[in-house]
Design a protein around this motif. Structure first.
Motif, short mmCIF file in Angstrom:
data_model
loop_
_atom_site.label_atom_id
_atom_site.label_comp_id
_atom_site.label_asym_id
_atom_site.label_seq_id
_atom_site.Cartn_x
_atom_site.Cartn_y
_atom_site.Cartn_z
N HIS A 43 0.82 -1.20 0.00
CA HIS A 43 0.00 0.00 0.00
C HIS A 43 0.86 1.26 0.00
CE1 HIS A 43 -3.55 -2.42 0.71
NE2 HIS A 43 -2.91 -3.03 1.65
N GLY A 44 1.97 1.25 -0.73
CA GLY A 44 2.81 2.42 -0.82
C GLY A 44 3.59 2.67 0.46
N GLY A 45 3.72 1.66 1.31
CA GLY A 45 4.44 1.81 2.57
C GLY A 45 5.94 1.75 2.39
N SER A 46 6.65 1.29 3.42
CA SER A 46 8.11 1.31 3.36
C SER A 46 8.67 0.01 3.90
CB SER A 46 8.67 2.49 4.14
OG SER A 46 8.19 2.48 5.46
N SER A 47 8.54 -1.08 3.14
CA SER A 47 9.06 -2.37 3.60
C SER A 47 10.16 -2.88 2.68
CB SER A 47 7.92 -3.39 3.65
OG SER A 47 7.37 -3.59 2.37
N GLN A 48 10.77 -2.00 1.85
CA GLN A 48 11.86 -2.43 0.99
C GLN A 48 13.01 -2.92 1.86
OE1 GLN A 48 11.91 -2.72 -2.19
NE2 GLN A 48 10.08 -1.67 -2.83
N LEU A 49 13.61 -4.04 1.48
CA LEU A 49 14.66 -4.64 2.27
C LEU A 49 16.04 -4.19 1.83
CD1 LEU A 49 13.26 -8.27 2.53
CD2 LEU A 49 12.90 -6.33 4.07
N ALA A 50 16.24 -3.95 0.55
CA ALA A 50 17.55 -3.60 0.04
C ALA A 50 17.73 -2.09 -0.01
CB ALA A 50 17.74 -4.20 -1.35
N ARG A 51 18.98 -1.64 0.07
CA ARG A 51 19.27 -0.22 -0.11
C ARG A 51 18.93 0.15 -1.54
NH1 ARG A 51 23.68 2.67 -1.90
NH2 ARG A 51 24.83 0.74 -2.28
N LYS A 52 18.26 1.29 -1.71
CA LYS A 52 17.76 1.65 -3.03
C LYS A 52 18.41 2.92 -3.57
CE LYS A 52 14.88 -1.75 -3.53
NZ LYS A 52 15.07 -2.75 -4.59
N ASN A 53 18.48 2.99 -4.88
CA ASN A 53 18.92 4.19 -5.58
C ASN A 53 18.04 5.35 -5.11
OD1 ASN A 53 19.04 6.27 -7.65
ND2 ASN A 53 20.00 4.75 -8.99
N GLN A 54 18.64 6.51 -4.88
CA GLN A 54 17.86 7.64 -4.38
C GLN A 54 16.76 8.06 -5.34
OE1 GLN A 54 20.58 10.89 -3.79
NE2 GLN A 54 20.91 11.25 -5.98
N CYS A 55 16.87 7.67 -6.61
CA CYS A 55 15.82 8.01 -7.59
C CYS A 55 14.56 7.18 -7.39
CB CYS A 55 16.34 7.82 -9.01
SG CYS A 55 17.58 9.05 -9.52
N VAL A 56 14.68 6.06 -6.67
CA VAL A 56 13.49 5.24 -6.41
C VAL A 56 13.16 5.12 -4.93
CG1 VAL A 56 13.77 3.86 -8.50
CG2 VAL A 56 14.78 3.06 -6.36
N SER A 57 14.10 5.48 -4.07
CA SER A 57 13.90 5.25 -2.63
C SER A 57 12.72 6.02 -2.07
CB SER A 57 15.18 5.63 -1.86
OG SER A 57 15.50 7.01 -2.06
N ASP A 58 12.41 7.19 -2.65
CA ASP A 58 11.30 8.00 -2.13
C ASP A 58 10.01 7.86 -2.95
OD1 ASP A 58 12.86 9.04 -0.08
OD2 ASP A 58 13.61 10.67 -1.33
N VAL A 59 10.02 6.97 -3.91
CA VAL A 59 8.83 6.79 -4.75
C VAL A 59 7.71 6.18 -3.92
CG1 VAL A 59 7.85 5.54 -6.72
CG2 VAL A 59 10.12 6.58 -6.91
N MET A 60 6.53 6.79 -4.03
CA MET A 60 5.33 6.29 -3.37
C MET A 60 4.24 6.11 -4.42
SD MET A 60 6.11 6.00 -0.17
CE MET A 60 4.55 5.92 0.70
N VAL A 61 3.40 5.12 -4.21
CA VAL A 61 2.35 4.80 -5.19
C VAL A 61 1.01 4.69 -4.48
CG1 VAL A 61 1.51 3.06 -6.81
CG2 VAL A 61 3.93 3.63 -6.76
N GLN A 62 0.02 5.32 -5.06
CA GLN A 62 -1.35 5.25 -4.52
C GLN A 62 -2.24 4.54 -5.53
OE1 GLN A 62 -3.08 9.02 -3.18
NE2 GLN A 62 -5.04 8.42 -4.07
N LEU A 63 -2.95 3.52 -5.08
CA LEU A 63 -3.85 2.78 -5.96
C LEU A 63 -5.12 3.60 -6.21
CD1 LEU A 63 -4.55 0.05 -7.38
CD2 LEU A 63 -5.66 -0.62 -5.22
N GLU A 64 -5.44 3.80 -7.47
CA GLU A 64 -6.67 4.51 -7.83
C GLU A 64 -7.87 3.55 -7.73
OE1 GLU A 64 -7.04 7.94 -8.85
OE2 GLU A 64 -5.10 7.90 -7.81
N MET A 65 -9.05 4.09 -7.56
CA MET A 65 -10.28 3.32 -7.44
C MET A 65 -10.18 2.26 -6.33
SD MET A 65 -11.55 2.80 -11.40
CE MET A 65 -10.20 1.67 -11.82
N ARG A 66 -9.49 2.62 -5.27
CA ARG A 66 -9.26 1.65 -4.20
C ARG A 66 -10.57 1.13 -3.61
NH1 ARG A 66 -4.80 2.72 0.19
NH2 ARG A 66 -3.60 1.39 -1.22
#
Length: 264
Positions: A43-66
């Motif tokens: 749900h766009g939370g923060s459970s990534q396990l690996a260190r991420k490129n700063q270009c993707v580390s702050d990416v958040m996604v919201q599901l439309e028509m939830r």
């Protein structure tokens, strides 16, 4: 596009998890699986396990028509698969934030089994029952959003819709559709991959993508709708099913020769 190939190899290198989990909203198809080993967002939370490129580390996604997805999920979502390929309804759509506006990104989806079982629908109890072990796995495929790659600023400017994605049960499909087994449960996954300009980008494949899982989008693949409440909800909520709604509102019954799945 070696960076994409490297990222895909990371995504598909793990076997599908089948352990039950309490994460996410309830579903009549059964408990969702644990996707933590994929580094998948919930749900766009923060459970990534690996260190991420700063270009993707702050990416958040919201599901439309939830709310619509949740309504289907409460009944046990079913998605039609055909030999020619069928589009999903509800359509998978997301709103993205946190991208680097000037970086290039590739967006893609894949579908993983929720368990290792095959199902059948018991009409007398309106419930899905386990019918045995899963059929042999279908060829693993991904669907690239046709606008990929594009700048982060472009992706964030509007809702991203995967309305061109089609599901098929044709194991010999040569149209690039997602191949699924009928009467099996699946979880869509959404992936954001940043285009890494470094010449050795393959080394950083694990860092250059971020994945998102919305448990309310899981579904049973079927060749014909089993639960009549799913049929009714699809007719009521799909704009392309207006003709069926008109017939129902006027008191007409649909001919058994009318294939409702053609529009829903």
């Amino acid at each position: 596009m070696s960076f994409i190939a490297a990222s895909l190899s990371v995504l598909t290198s793990e076997s599908c998890p089948f352990s039950p989990s309490s994460v996410g909203s309830p579903c009549l198809l059964g408990p969702p699986s644990e996707y933590g080993q994929y580094g998948a967002e919930r749900h766009g939370g923060s459970s990534q396990l690996a260190r991420k490129n700063q270009c993707v580390s702050d990416v958040m996604v919201q599901l439309e028509m939830r709310s619509l997805w949740e309504e289907f999920n409460s009944l046990g979502t079913e998605m039609i698969v055909t030999k020619a390929g069928r589009r999903m309804f509800p359509t998978f759509q997301v709103k993205i934030s946190g991208m680097d506006p000037l970086a290039d990104y590739v967006l893609l989806m894949d579908f993983v089994p929720l368990d290792d079982k095959r199902y059948r629908y018991a009409f007398h109890s309106s419930a899905w029952l386990v019918a045995g072990k899963a059929d042999p796995a279908t060829p693993g495929r991904v669907h690239f959003h046709p606008d990929s790659p594009a700048k982060g600023g472009q992706w964030m400017r509007q809702i991203v819709s995967f309305d061109k994605l089609k599901l098929t049960n044709n194991l010999l499909d040569d149209n690039g559709h997602i191949i699924l087994n009928s009467m099996h449960r699946y979880q869509p996954r959404f992936h954001v991959v940043v285009v890494d300009p470094r010449p050795d980008s393959e080394r950083y494949a694990q860092e250059n993508f971020k994945s998102f899982v919305f448990t309310e989008t899981q579904f049973m693949a079927v060749t014909a709708y089993q639960n009549h409440r799913i049929t009714q909800l699809k007719i009521a909520s799909n704009p392309f099913a207006k003709g069926f709604r008109d017939c129902t509102e006027m008191g007409f019954s649909l001919s058994p020769n009318v294939h409702m799945a053609s529009v829903i």
